[in-house]
Design a protein around this motif. Structure first.
Motif, short mmCIF file in Angstrom:
data_model
loop_
_atom_site.label_atom_id
_atom_site.label_comp_id
_atom_site.label_asym_id
_atom_site.label_seq_id
_atom_site.Cartn_x
_atom_site.Cartn_y
_atom_site.Cartn_z
N UNK A 130 0.79 -1.23 0.00
CA UNK A 130 0.00 0.00 0.00
C UNK A 130 0.82 1.27 0.00
N UNK A 131 1.99 1.23 -0.62
CA UNK A 131 2.81 2.44 -0.66
C UNK A 131 3.30 2.73 -2.07
N UNK A 182 4.86 3.36 2.99
CA UNK A 182 3.63 2.57 3.16
C UNK A 182 3.18 2.60 4.62
N UNK A 183 4.14 2.44 5.54
CA UNK A 183 3.80 2.42 6.96
C UNK A 183 3.16 3.73 7.39
N UNK A 208 -0.29 4.20 6.11
CA UNK A 208 -1.23 3.37 6.85
C UNK A 208 -1.42 3.88 8.27
N UNK A 209 -0.86 5.05 8.58
CA UNK A 209 -1.11 5.67 9.88
C UNK A 209 -0.03 5.45 10.91
N UNK A 210 1.10 4.85 10.51
CA UNK A 210 2.20 4.66 11.45
C UNK A 210 2.82 5.99 11.83
N UNK A 245 2.98 -0.58 11.71
CA UNK A 245 1.80 -0.29 10.88
C UNK A 245 1.82 -1.03 9.55
N UNK A 246 2.95 -1.67 9.24
CA UNK A 246 3.04 -2.39 7.96
C UNK A 246 2.17 -3.65 8.00
N UNK A 247 1.71 -4.09 6.84
CA UNK A 247 0.80 -5.26 6.80
C UNK A 247 1.54 -6.58 6.98
N UNK A 248 1.80 -6.94 8.23
CA UNK A 248 2.59 -8.14 8.51
C UNK A 248 1.80 -9.43 8.30
N UNK A 249 0.54 -9.31 7.86
CA UNK A 249 -0.21 -10.53 7.52
C UNK A 249 -0.14 -10.82 6.03
#
Lengths: 539, 162
Positions: free
Chosen positions: A241-242, A308-309, A312-314, A323-327
C-alpha cells in the motif's frame, strides 16, 4: 483459467519445475545435515553424502534458480509491458532444452557418477553426461535471455522515448548479465570439461579451468538475486500500500549490478596460486564496488516500506514498522529477506576482504554465508513472488494467506538456526564439504553443539517447504478471484529517463572493456607460458 | 531525473564506507605487505618425485641459517606430507606446497597458513607462527571420497637455543 497473458502457461510450468526440484534438494539437505553431524553412525557414507551434496548444489544453484527466473521473467514481462511473448515456440524450446539438460545431468548425479560438487572442480572427473546436461540447461536459459531482450526492443520501438518499465529494465539487465556471465563456465565446459571427460583431450589446465569458473561464480549470485531485487522495487511497495521511493535509483542499481558483477570473480581465487596478487587486488576493488548497488537498494526499499507504513497511519521514528501489513506474505518475506541480507552481507564483506579472507576460506563459514544470501534472501523472495503470482496467473484465491505467513517465518527461523552455527563452526576451523569430522583434535568437541543446532534448522526448513507446496497446490483448485498484476508507482514517476538508464548498448561496451582489463592477461598467461595439465581422476 | 536529497546523502555515506574499507585493506597490503598466497609458477604434478625440491627426501622443514626457514610439503590423496612437521615459533617461514594429484586445500585453523593446492602450480605462503602447540593440517577442498580423512599434524615448538 481466465487470464489473457500468454505467459501464464510457460510461467507456471517454469515455477512448478523449479519448486519440484527444490523439494528434492531440500530433502537431500536434511539428509546431509544429519549425516555430516556424525550423530547417526548408521547414516555415515561418504559415497552417498558427496553424491547428495553434488545433487543438492546443482538443483539449488542451477536448476531451481534458472527455471524460477525464467518463469518470473516471462510473467512480469508480459504484465508490465502489456504485450505477449513473441515467438512462443522459441521460448518453449528453451524450456524443454533446459528440462532435457537437467534430466541428462541427473542420471550421473543420482548414480554417484558425478560426485564432483556443483563447482565441478577438475581434475576430479564426472561422467560426460553431467557436463553435457549442465551445458544444455545453460543454453536453454539463453533462449529466455533472448526473449527478454527481444521484448524490451519491441516495446521501445512501439513507445519511442518512453522509459521502459522498471520491472522489465531489471529483467533485461539480468538477461544481458547472464549472457556475459555464462561465457566463463560455458568456455570451460565446451573447450575443457566436455572434450576432456570424453577422452578427446588428454589433460586439462586446472588453473585455466578455475579462472574461467571464477568468471561465472560471482555473477551467478546476482543472476539469482535480480528477480528478488526486482520484486522489492516494483511489487512489494504496491502490495503493502505504498509507493516506490525512487525509480531512477532502481535503474542505477540494476546497471551497476550488470557492470560490476562479472569482472570481479577473483575473490573466489584469493587463496589460489597461478594468479598474481595484483590481479586479486584489482578484483577486490570491484567486489567492494558491487556492494554499493545493494546498499542503495537497501535504502530505497526500506524508504518505500516507511512510506507505506506512514500512509497506513504509522507514527514516530519506528511506529511505521508495526503499521506495515505483517499478515501479507510479500511483506513478511521482504522484511525477512532484508534482515538476512544484512547478516549475509556482513559475512560477505569479510570474505571479500583481500587479507581477511584467509581466516575463513573454505570453512563452514562460507557455507553459512551463501545460504543466507541464497536461501535467506533470494529464495524467500521467490516464495513471495509465487504467493503473489499464482493467484493472479490462475485467477484463483491463494489457498491460505495465514499458512503462507507462518511458512515464511519458519523459513526465516530455519535459515538462522541453520546458518548461524555454521558461521561459528567456520570460525572454529571446521572445513566445509566434509562428510564426517575424524580429526584427532580437541577442537572437534567444540563443534558438536552447533552440529545439533544445524539439524534442527534443516528440519524446520523441510516443514516450511511442505507447507509452501501444499498451499500452492491447493490454490490451483481454490475459489475463483480476478486479480491483476500491478506494479508500484514511484513517488516521482519517471516517464522519461536519460538514455543511459533506458538501454544497455553503452554498458555492454563498458563491460567488454572491463572484462578484457580484468580477465585478459590472467587468461592469456596460460597460453603464453608452458603449463602442465592434469589427467582425469575418479572420486 | 530525480534523486532525493536524503538518498544523495546515503549514497555519499555508502561510498565513504566503501572507501574506508578498501583503504584499510590497501593499507595492510601496501604497508604491512599482507597478500594472499599468489604467484604463477607452473610445475608438472606427475613428476614431483623427479624434481629436487619436492622429492620425498627433501620434504619438511629446513633452517635457512639466517633466522628464517623453509617448509616444503606435498598434498596427495589422502594426506599432507610429511605427515608430521615441526617448525619453530616466531620465525619467518617460506612454505612451498605442491599437489601430486587433484585439487586440495591446506588449512591450519587459528593460523594464517592456508592455501589452495592446485595440480600444475606451486603454492607459496609466507608466514610466522606466533604460538607454540599442536595444530591439525586439514584438507579444506573436496578431493574425493576420502577427503574427510585427509589431515596431518603441525607442531610449533620453541626456537632452538631459547
Amino acid at each position: 483459467m481466465s487470464n489473457k497473458e500468454n505467459s501464464v502457461g510457460i510461467g507456471l510450468a517454469n515455477f512448478w519445475v523449479a519448486l519440484g526440484f527444490m523439494t528434492v534438494a531440500v530433502l537431500l539437505g536434511v539428509y546431509q545435515v544429519a549425516e555430516r553431524s556424525g550423530f547417526f553412525p548408521s547414516l555415515e557414507s561418504p559415497t552417498l553424502y558427496f553424491a547428495s551434496v553434488s545433487t543438492h548444489g546443482v538443483l539449488m544453484g542451477f536448476v531451481l534458480t534458472t527455471f524460477f527466473i525464467m518463469g518470473f521473467g516471462y510473467y512480469t514481462a508480459t504484465t508490465s509491458l502489456k504485450m505477449p511473448i513473441p515467438g512462443k515456440g522459441f521460448a518453449w524450446f528453451g524450456f524443454w532444452l533446459a528440462i532435457a539438460g537437467t534430466l541428462t545431468a541427473a542420471v550421473p548425479l543420482l548414480t554417484g557418477n558425478a560426485s564432483v560438487l556443483y563447482t565441478m572442480y577438475p581434475p576430479l572427473a564426472a561422467h560426460p553426461a553431467f557436463y553435457i546436461g549442465a551445458t544444455m540447461l545453460v543454453v536453454g536459459s539463453w533462449f529466455w535471455c533472448i526473449e527478454m531482450i527481444w521484448m524490451m526492443l519491441r516495446w521501445k520501438k512501439a513507445h519511442p522515448g518512453e522509459a521502459v518499465p522498471l520491472v522489465h529494465f531489471g529483467n533485461t539487465a539480468n538477461a544481458i548479465m547472464w549472457l556475459w556471465t555464462t561465457i566463463g563456465v560455458g568456455s570451460e565446459a565446451l573447450f575443457q570439461l566436455i572434450p576432456w571427460s570424453l577422452g578427446l583431450l588428454e589433460t586439462i589446465d586446472v588453473g585455466l579451468a578455475r579462472t574461467l569458473f571464477s568468471w561465472t561464480l560471482h555473477a551467478i549470485v546476482y543472476f539469482w538475486l535480480f528477480p528478488a531485487y526486482i520484486l522489492l522495487y516494483t511489487i512489494m511497495p504496491k502490495v503493502i500500500g505504498g509507493k516506490l521511493f525512487s525509480d531512477e535509483m532502481g535503474r542505477i542499481a540494476f546497471v551497476m549490478l550488470l557492470v560490476f558483477s562479472v569482472p570481479i570473480g577473483f575473490h573466489h581465487l584469493y587463496m589460489d596460486p597461478f594468479q598474481e596478487a595484483g590481479w586479486k587486488f584489482l578484483h577486490m576493488f570491484g567486489t567492494f564496488m558491487v556492494a554499493l548497488p545493494t546498499l542503495f537498494t537497501g535504502f530505497t526499499v526500506i524508504a518505500s516500506m516507511e512510506i507505506a507504513g506512514r500512509l497506513r497511519g504509522g507514527k514516530g521514528l519506528f511506529g511505521w514498522i508495526s503499521a506495515l501489513p505483517w499478515k501479507e506474505p510479500v511483506m513478511v518475506a521482504s522484511g525477512a529477506a532484508m534482515l538476512l541480507l544484512t547478516f549475509g552481507g556482513f559475512g560477505g564483506i569479510i570474505n571479500a576482504s583481500y587479507s581477511l579472507n584467509v581466516m575463513v576460506h573454505n570453512t563452514q563459514w562460507v557455507t553459512g554465508h551463501f545460504h543466507l544470501i541464497f536461501g535467506g534472501t533470494t529464495v524467500i523472495l521467490y516464495f513471495a513472488a509465487a504467493y503473489h503470482m499464482f493467484p493472479r496467473m490462475l485467477g484463483r484465491k491463494l489457498h491460505s494467506r495465514s499458512m503462507a505467513v507462518v511458512q515464511l517465518w519458519l523459513w526465516f527461523i530455519g535459515m538462522l538456526v541453520l546458518t548461524l552455527p555454521w558461521h561459528v563452526m567456520g570460525l572454529l576451523g571446521q572445513p566445509r564439504r566434509i562428510s564426517s569430522a575424524p580429526y584427532d583434535d580437541p577442537l572437534v568437541q567444540q563443534w558438536n553443539i552447533h552440529e545439533a543446532a544445524m539439524i534442527v534448522g534443516g528440519v524446520i526448513l523441510f516443514i516450511s517447504t511442505v507447507m509452501l507446496l501444499w498451499n500452492l497446490y491447493k490454490t490451483h483448485s481454490g475459489p475463483a478471484q480476478e486479480l491483476q498484476m500491478e506494479y508500484a508507482e514511484a513517488i516521482h514517476p519517471a516517464p522519461r529517463v536519460p538514455q543511459l538508464l533506458n538501454g544497455f548498448a553503452f554498458w555492454n561496451v563498458v563491460i567488454g572493456i572491463y572484462l578484457i582489463a580484468s580477465y585478459g592477461y590472467p587468461i592469456a598467461q596460460f597460453f603464453l607460458n608452458t603449463t602442465y595439465g592434469a589427467t582425469p581422476w575418479g572420486v | 531525473m530525480h534523486i532525493d536529497e536524503t538518498e544523495k546523502k546515503w549514497v555519499w555515506i555508502t561510498v565513504i564506507m566503501t572507501v574506508i574499507m578498501v583503504g584499510v585493506l590497501t593499507a595492510y597490503a601496501v604497508g604491512s605487505n599482507i597478500h594472499p598466497p599468489s604467484g604463477f609458477e607452473p610445475i608438472d604434478s606427475t613428476r614431483l618425485h623427479l624434481t629436487e625440491e619436492f622429492a620425498e627426501d627433501n620434504l619438511g622443514y629446513k633452517d635457512n641459517g639466517d633466522g628464517t626457514g623453509t617448509l616444503t610439503m606435498v598434498g596427495a590423496r589422502y594426506g599432507f606430507y610429511p605427515s608430521r612437521v615441526e617448525v619453530p615459533v616466531d620465525t619467518p617461514i617460506r612454505i612451498r606446497v605442491a599437489s601430486a594429484d587433484v585439487l586440495h586445500g591446506l588449512h591450519v585453523p587459528f593460523t594464517n597458513y592456508t592455501t589452495m593446492v592446485v595440480p600444475g602450480y606451486v603454492s607459496e605462503v609466507n608466514t610466522t607462527f606466533q604460538k607454540t602447540g599442536d595444530f591439525s593440517v586439514m584438507c579444506n577442498e573436496y578431493c574425493g571420497l576420502g577427503h574427510d580423512h585427509m589431515w596431518s599434524r603441525l607442531k610449533v615448538v620453541p626456537k632452538s637455543g631459547s
